[in-house]
Design a protein around this motif. Sequence first.
Motif, PDB file in Angstrom:
ATOM      1  N   THR A  38      -6.732  -2.996   1.828  1.00  0.00           N
ATOM      2  CA  THR A  38      -8.066  -3.083   2.416  1.00  0.00           C
ATOM      3  C   THR A  38      -8.492  -1.656   2.715  1.00  0.00           C
ATOM      4  O   THR A  38      -7.812  -0.940   3.463  1.00  0.00           O
ATOM      5  N   GLN A  39      -9.596  -1.228   2.113  1.00  0.00           N
ATOM      6  CA  GLN A  39      -9.974   0.179   2.243  1.00  0.00           C
ATOM      7  C   GLN A  39     -11.485   0.358   2.180  1.00  0.00           C
ATOM      8  O   GLN A  39     -12.211  -0.505   1.700  1.00  0.00           O
ATOM      9  N   ASN A  40     -11.924   1.494   2.694  1.00  0.00           N
ATOM     10  CA  ASN A  40     -13.349   1.833   2.726  1.00  0.00           C
ATOM     11  C   ASN A  40     -14.147   0.756   3.457  1.00  0.00           C
ATOM     12  O   ASN A  40     -15.013   0.089   2.886  1.00  0.00           O
ATOM     13  N   VAL A  41     -13.835   0.593   4.733  1.00  0.00           N
ATOM     14  CA  VAL A  41     -14.495  -0.414   5.564  1.00  0.00           C
ATOM     15  C   VAL A  41     -15.146   0.281   6.750  1.00  0.00           C
ATOM     16  O   VAL A  41     -14.537   1.124   7.401  1.00  0.00           O
ATOM     17  N   GLN A  42     -16.363  -0.099   7.039  1.00  0.00           N
ATOM     18  CA  GLN A  42     -17.125   0.486   8.134  1.00  0.00           C
ATOM     19  C   GLN A  42     -17.676  -0.628   9.016  1.00  0.00           C
ATOM     20  O   GLN A  42     -18.355  -1.535   8.538  1.00  0.00           O
ATOM     21  N   VAL A  43     -17.355  -0.571  10.316  1.00  0.00           N
ATOM     22  CA  VAL A  43     -17.878  -1.527  11.297  1.00  0.00           C
ATOM     23  C   VAL A  43     -18.655  -0.733  12.334  1.00  0.00           C
ATOM     24  O   VAL A  43     -18.087   0.134  13.011  1.00  0.00           O
ATOM     25  N   THR A  44     -19.941  -1.001  12.468  1.00  0.00           N
ATOM     26  CA  THR A  44     -20.780  -0.229  13.379  1.00  0.00           C
ATOM     27  C   THR A  44     -21.738  -1.122  14.151  1.00  0.00           C
ATOM     28  O   THR A  44     -22.169  -2.177  13.671  1.00  0.00           O
ATOM     29  N   ASN A  45     -22.092  -0.664  15.356  1.00  0.00           N
ATOM     30  CA  ASN A  45     -23.176  -1.268  16.148  1.00  0.00           C
ATOM     31  C   ASN A  45     -22.997  -2.763  16.375  1.00  0.00           C
ATOM     32  O   ASN A  45     -23.939  -3.537  16.225  1.00  0.00           O
ATOM     33  N   CYS A  46     -21.801  -3.179  16.750  1.00  0.00           N
ATOM     34  CA  CYS A  46     -21.538  -4.591  17.002  1.00  0.00           C
ATOM     35  C   CYS A  46     -21.168  -4.805  18.461  1.00  0.00           C
ATOM     36  O   CYS A  46     -20.566  -3.935  19.096  1.00  0.00           O
ATOM     37  N   HIS A  47     -21.527  -5.971  18.988  1.00  0.00           N
ATOM     38  CA  HIS A  47     -21.058  -6.374  20.314  1.00  0.00           C
ATOM     39  C   HIS A  47     -20.114  -7.555  20.145  1.00  0.00           C
ATOM     40  O   HIS A  47     -20.448  -8.562  19.514  1.00  0.00           O
ATOM     41  N   LEU A  48     -18.917  -7.438  20.737  1.00  0.00           N
ATOM     42  CA  LEU A  48     -17.844  -8.393  20.502  1.00  0.00           C
ATOM     43  C   LEU A  48     -17.327  -8.937  21.827  1.00  0.00           C
ATOM     44  O   LEU A  48     -16.943  -8.170  22.714  1.00  0.00           O
ATOM     45  N   THR A 103       0.921  -6.618   4.437  1.00  0.00           N
ATOM     46  CA  THR A 103       1.800  -6.346   3.292  1.00  0.00           C
ATOM     47  C   THR A 103       1.239  -5.246   2.401  1.00  0.00           C
ATOM     48  O   THR A 103       1.989  -4.550   1.718  1.00  0.00           O
ATOM     49  N   GLY A 104      -0.088  -5.085   2.404  1.00  0.00           N
ATOM     50  CA  GLY A 104      -0.729  -4.015   1.646  1.00  0.00           C
ATOM     51  C   GLY A 104      -1.155  -2.888   2.566  1.00  0.00           C
ATOM     52  O   GLY A 104      -0.848  -2.863   3.758  1.00  0.00           O
ATOM     53  N   HIS A 105      -1.907  -1.948   2.015  1.00  0.00           N
ATOM     54  CA  HIS A 105      -2.263  -0.736   2.742  1.00  0.00           C
ATOM     55  C   HIS A 105      -3.650  -0.855   3.380  1.00  0.00           C
ATOM     56  O   HIS A 105      -4.530  -1.560   2.878  1.00  0.00           O
ATOM     57  N   PHE A 106      -3.838  -0.120   4.481  1.00  0.00           N
ATOM     58  CA  PHE A 106      -5.150   0.087   5.092  1.00  0.00           C
ATOM     59  C   PHE A 106      -5.500   1.562   4.945  1.00  0.00           C
ATOM     60  O   PHE A 106      -4.687   2.434   5.270  1.00  0.00           O
ATOM     61  N   LYS A 107      -6.710   1.836   4.483  1.00  0.00           N
ATOM     62  CA  LYS A 107      -7.083   3.228   4.276  1.00  0.00           C
ATOM     63  C   LYS A 107      -8.591   3.397   4.418  1.00  0.00           C
ATOM     64  O   LYS A 107      -9.367   2.578   3.944  1.00  0.00           O
TER      65      LYS A 107
END
Length: 543
Positions: free
Chosen positions: A243-253, A267-271
């Motif tokens: 899982t790579q090239n992920v952008q999370v912005t301007n959220c209320h959780l 099991t795989g990579h995060f980048k």
Amino acid sequence: MDWTNHSRRAFLWRSAGLAAPLLLFRRPLWAAEVRAELDVRNHGAKGDGRTIDTRAIQTAIDAAGQSGGTVSFPPGEYLSGTLHLRSHITLRLDTGATLIASKDDADFDPVERLGYDSFSDPETSDFRFALLQGHNLANLSIFGPGQIDGNRTRREGPKPIALKLCRNVRIHDLTIANAPNYNISLLGCDGVNIQGVTIRNGYSDGIDPDCCQNVRISNCLIESQDDAIVLKTSFALGIRRATQNVQVTNCHLTTIHNALKLGTESTGHFKNIVFRNCTIAGRSHAWKGDLSSGVSLGTVDGGSLEGVLVSDIRMANVRAPIFVRLGKRGRAQDVPMAGTLTNISISNVVAVGAMTASSITGVPGHPVSEIRLRNVRVTARGGARAEVAGQIVPELEKSYPDAYMFKDLPAYGLYCRHVRGLTLDDIELNTDQPDARPAVVLDDVRHARMRTLQAMPPAEGQPLVWLRSVQDYQLRGLRARPGTKAVLRLSGVRTARVGLVGNDFSQADKVAMIDASVPATALRMEGNVMPGHPTRREGPKTS
């Protein structure tokens, strides 16, 4: 001012430019084309909330799939089972339109049978038992402003949206409510833009990109009884995938568990992951108590995690503001082995009401590395006695990684163990009530730099910072507050090369408590204002 009670708009900060250009999203050519619009009512849908409209809606979807049209839902309540989406279509729920999941599980495709062991539960691995289902699709859009109703009162049931191996996906301005499973579940997808989505009363996870790349999630409001936004790298595809090239912005959780999370499926990579400009509110589980963490970054199944940027995050009432964990649980591994966790930057974080310390931990022989925290302000509830400071923290190498795994930690602010390369810059740690634990405890840490630390003095004579088996450590720019009994405690025969440079110790009773096991040459001081001497600085010396 209690910012947790303000409107959604008050939570969402204005987006700023990224520190690095991780993602480039281009509008696909098909989006500019004039396409046919197909009203589901013209294909037999009743929209009365009683009639099962599955067949009529599917007919409209299939027709749109022939030429790439828009399937529109005018105001009404459309009861349905599984709908099979098609490439090059837009599904649009107009204002007043609600797509409702049938209460009868028989109206949905059965749970997917894989020809291999995914090492995960069906919520993670299954993409058939769903309301809106898509496999191997391209150029798909699902738009509001209408809503999807999961129509359940507890966890367990179909996913509202389940997309597997899809490309160029847009999900905008949609509301999802009462979902019994992952609200938006993505596996092996490339090029996903989720914007302006509201998730209410989710009984499971909010948005789960698993083995996905080039994902953008922005301006979302999520209320979940499990994780809000969680990135995974499971074995659900039967192969290890990143899982790579992920952008999370301007959220209320708002969450009972984790707000912004990587793992635990790893099991795989995060980048190249960005979490930016988000606000978080923690809630207690009805019978399990406080489980939540604000930012949870973990890899425990052999995958690597690197290149994560977390910035401009505000949170309230979470158990642990920051949880970073490298373990070796070993799913999908013949022999459990730790991966790597490196190059993490966390900055501009404010947390109030924390119930336990943040933690950054590896396992013996497998340290995390190059971790940077800057401009972090945390106020914990406090209240612990001195005996908690001396307790042994279990390694728990193969345990499920979560912020509550270590129970109470020996620090009230930050606990770090098995770390190589740690930078703490402009950190402020406070408690609402007196606490006898050190503000920071470092255990088996090498190459650590702490600059401009501000911290509430611990009660019961405990040191501000406790170093256990720490090498190559420097503390600079600290100004001890009145009531500080000791700035440092040094423990462990391996502790060496501890430097105190340019600090103001004038308000402290003493600089250091040094255990008998620590070599006499371990501590070096230079240019500090010493206790009892508000203006005089000492020259270089070893003590």
